[in-house]
Write a protein that holds these residues in place. Structure first.
Motif, PDB file in Angstrom:
ATOM      1  N   LEU A   9      92.432  86.565  55.127  1.00 42.87           N
ATOM      2  CA  LEU A   9      92.382  85.668  56.594  1.00 42.87           C
ATOM      3  C   LEU A   9      93.068  85.271  57.539  1.00 42.87           C
ATOM      4  O   LEU A   9      93.257  85.001  58.609  1.00 42.87           O
ATOM      5  CB  LEU A   9      91.663  87.381  57.406  1.00 42.87           C
ATOM      6  N   ASN A  10      92.539  84.242  56.207  1.00 38.62           N
ATOM      7  CA  ASN A  10      92.234  82.820  57.375  1.00 38.62           C
ATOM      8  C   ASN A  10      93.836  82.304  57.244  1.00 38.62           C
ATOM      9  O   ASN A  10      94.200  81.740  56.390  1.00 38.62           O
ATOM     10  CB  ASN A  10      91.891  81.641  55.958  1.00 38.62           C
ATOM     11  N   PRO A  11      94.346  81.462  58.464  1.00 40.59           N
ATOM     12  CA  PRO A  11      95.205  80.641  58.278  1.00 40.59           C
ATOM     13  C   PRO A  11      95.822  79.900  57.548  1.00 40.59           C
ATOM     14  O   PRO A  11      97.243  79.160  57.115  1.00 40.59           O
ATOM     15  CB  PRO A  11      95.075  79.681  59.808  1.00 40.59           C
ATOM     16  N   TYR A  12      94.328  79.179  57.168  1.00 34.88           N
ATOM     17  CA  TYR A  12      94.849  77.780  54.948  1.00 34.88           C
ATOM     18  C   TYR A  12      95.053  78.781  53.567  1.00 34.88           C
ATOM     19  O   TYR A  12      95.209  78.025  53.377  1.00 34.88           O
ATOM     20  CB  TYR A  12      93.540  77.473  55.631  1.00 34.88           C
ATOM     21  N   SER A  13      95.246  80.389  53.785  1.00 34.48           N
ATOM     22  CA  SER A  13      95.095  80.966  52.780  1.00 34.48           C
ATOM     23  C   SER A  13      96.598  81.327  52.419  1.00 34.48           C
ATOM     24  O   SER A  13      97.258  80.586  53.452  1.00 34.48           O
ATOM     25  CB  SER A  13      94.428  82.430  52.929  1.00 34.48           C
TER      26      SER A  13
ATOM     27  N   VAL B 225      79.664  71.440  67.613  1.00 40.33           N
ATOM     28  CA  VAL B 225      80.928  72.111  67.052  1.00 40.33           C
ATOM     29  C   VAL B 225      81.065  72.320  66.010  1.00 40.33           C
ATOM     30  O   VAL B 225      81.040  71.450  64.846  1.00 40.33           O
ATOM     31  CB  VAL B 225      82.448  70.945  67.375  1.00 40.33           C
ATOM     32  N   HIS B 226      81.547  73.754  65.450  1.00 41.02           N
ATOM     33  CA  HIS B 226      81.060  74.346  63.588  1.00 41.02           C
ATOM     34  C   HIS B 226      82.563  74.401  63.907  1.00 41.02           C
ATOM     35  O   HIS B 226      83.413  75.649  64.226  1.00 41.02           O
ATOM     36  CB  HIS B 226      80.055  75.036  63.943  1.00 41.02           C
ATOM     37  N   PRO B 227      83.812  73.666  63.382  1.00 44.28           N
ATOM     38  CA  PRO B 227      85.367  73.514  63.505  1.00 44.28           C
ATOM     39  C   PRO B 227      85.982  74.958  62.651  1.00 44.28           C
ATOM     40  O   PRO B 227      86.961  75.632  62.711  1.00 44.28           O
ATOM     41  CB  PRO B 227      86.318  72.269  63.418  1.00 44.28           C
ATOM     42  N   PHE B 228      85.922  74.967  61.665  1.00 44.56           N
ATOM     43  CA  PHE B 228      85.632  76.356  60.463  1.00 44.56           C
ATOM     44  C   PHE B 228      84.097  77.432  60.591  1.00 44.56           C
ATOM     45  O   PHE B 228      83.887  77.637  60.009  1.00 44.56           O
ATOM     46  CB  PHE B 228      85.861  75.460  59.431  1.00 44.56           C
ATOM     47  N   ILE B 229      85.459  78.998  60.149  1.00 51.31           N
ATOM     48  CA  ILE B 229      84.542  79.674  59.757  1.00 51.31           C
ATOM     49  C   ILE B 229      83.925  79.940  58.370  1.00 51.31           C
ATOM     50  O   ILE B 229      85.024  79.618  57.910  1.00 51.31           O
ATOM     51  CB  ILE B 229      85.701  81.404  60.819  1.00 51.31           C
ATOM     52  N   THR B 230      83.201  80.408  58.037  1.00 45.69           N
ATOM     53  CA  THR B 230      82.621  80.918  56.652  1.00 45.69           C
ATOM     54  C   THR B 230      81.764  82.587  56.477  1.00 45.69           C
ATOM     55  O   THR B 230      81.550  82.531  55.474  1.00 45.69           O
ATOM     56  CB  THR B 230      81.576  79.318  56.480  1.00 45.69           C
ATOM     57  N   SER B 231      81.728  82.480  57.914  1.00 42.42           N
ATOM     58  CA  SER B 231      81.189  83.672  57.669  1.00 42.42           C
ATOM     59  C   SER B 231      81.603  84.696  59.021  1.00 42.42           C
ATOM     60  O   SER B 231      82.621  84.883  59.901  1.00 42.42           O
ATOM     61  CB  SER B 231      80.289  83.694  58.304  1.00 42.42           C
ATOM     62  N   PRO B 232      81.702  85.890  58.618  1.00 43.61           N
ATOM     63  CA  PRO B 232      81.652  86.397  56.843  1.00 43.61           C
ATOM     64  C   PRO B 232      81.989  85.822  55.659  1.00 43.61           C
ATOM     65  O   PRO B 232      82.581  84.889  55.466  1.00 43.61           O
ATOM     66  CB  PRO B 232      82.335  87.896  56.618  1.00 43.61           C
ATOM     67  N   PRO B 233      81.690  85.936  54.809  1.00 45.90           N
ATOM     68  CA  PRO B 233      81.800  85.259  53.707  1.00 45.90           C
ATOM     69  C   PRO B 233      82.980  84.629  53.289  1.00 45.90           C
ATOM     70  O   PRO B 233      83.829  85.422  53.529  1.00 45.90           O
ATOM     71  CB  PRO B 233      80.827  85.999  51.898  1.00 45.90           C
TER      72      PRO B 233
ATOM     73  N   ALA C 232      85.640  91.583  59.848  1.00 43.26           N
ATOM     74  CA  ALA C 232      86.349  92.307  58.881  1.00 43.26           C
ATOM     75  C   ALA C 232      86.869  93.090  58.306  1.00 43.26           C
ATOM     76  O   ALA C 232      87.729  93.813  57.722  1.00 43.26           O
ATOM     77  CB  ALA C 232      85.358  91.461  57.965  1.00 43.26           C
ATOM     78  N   LYS C 233      85.819  94.141  59.100  1.00 45.63           N
ATOM     79  CA  LYS C 233      86.669  95.953  58.935  1.00 45.63           C
ATOM     80  C   LYS C 233      87.844  96.216  59.842  1.00 45.63           C
ATOM     81  O   LYS C 233      88.783  96.693  59.092  1.00 45.63           O
ATOM     82  CB  LYS C 233      84.977  96.354  59.982  1.00 45.63           C
TER      83      LYS C 233
END
Length: 246
Positions: A65-69, A50-58, A11-12
């Motif tokens: 930054l997410n490709p789905y945004s 398998v955790h297929p998606f990022i949720t952290s950092p919040p 994130a930084k």
């Protein structure tokens, strides 16, 4: 067993490094690293959740930054919109199918945590939309794997408390699209400075266990089909293994 997140966010530095460099386009470097991970897990008989998606950092903070945004050309303006958007839902379903096609045959592939702490998606206490999202996503990957392999990997969706504050979210324990119940018992430790916390001097290891026992006794009646319960993340310590209850 280890739990693996397929995305990383710095994130930084405003860097997103994940399975999809762009929506629908697999990152070759990340894919190669995961190939190596699964081979090593097979060699040492380690199972991977398998955790297929990022949720952290919040997730709400890092969403641009997410490709789905929409900022990255994706369909969703925020995590709640990701849950509601049919385009995002379809793209996420495609993601799961690509993951399954590439690594689903591996004996190291244990199962899916389809959304880490799914309360991150909920806005305005919209439990109905989350319930439907889980139904559609869970059923989609189950149907896909049943056709491909003749069986589907275990599926769960985690939550950041042992028992959600509202009974409206008890579908997490009995959704027909899932076959494992999963939660993260952060609520049994209290704050990071409490006597129950792993960050303190570990003054008490008994009180959190007693709290967990009490809360588990509240969960068991909700597991109407007697499905397993998995506690796969607790507080911020790596000293405690994943726990799987039957």
């Amino acid at each position: 067993m280890i739990r693996v997140d397929l995305d990383y966010i710095y994130a930084k530095n405003k860097i997103f490094f994940g399975l999809e460099s762009k929506l629908g386009s697999l990152n070759e470097l990340m894919t190669a690293k995961l190939d190596s991970l699964f081979k090593l897990a097979e060699k040492y008989d380690i199972k991977i959740l398998v955790h297929p998606f990022i949720t952290s950092p919040p997730m709400w903070q890092s969403w641009p930054l997410n490709p789905y945004s929409i900022e990255q050309g994706g369909p969703a303006k925020d995590p709640y919109d990701f849950m509601l958007s049919k385009d995002a839902q379809n793209a996420f379903g495609n993601r799961l199918e690509e993951i399954s096609k590439r690594w689903g045959r591996s004996k190291a592939f244990f199962g899916w945590d389809l959304m880490n702490e799914a309360n991150i998606l909920v806005a305005n206490d919209d439990y109905y939309s989350l319930k439907n999202w889980i139904l559609k996503i869970g059923n989609r990957i189950a149907e896909f794997e049943n056709k491909l392999y003749g069986e589907a990997h275990p599926r769960m969706v985690s939550w950041s408390e042992v028992i959600p504050s509202s009974v409206n979210y008890y579908f997490l324990y009995n959704s027909p699209a899932l076959n494992v119940a999963a939660t993260h018992p952060y609520d049994i430790y209290g704050s990071a400075l409490s006597v129950d916390s792993p960050f303190s001097s570990r003054i008490s290891t008994v009180n959190p266990a007693l709290k967990m026992n009490t809360k588990l006794n509240g969960i068991i009646p909700a597991l109407k089909d007697k499905r397993p319960y998995m506690e796969n993340e607790r507080h911020q310590t790596n000293s405690v293994p994943l726990t799987f209850y039957k």
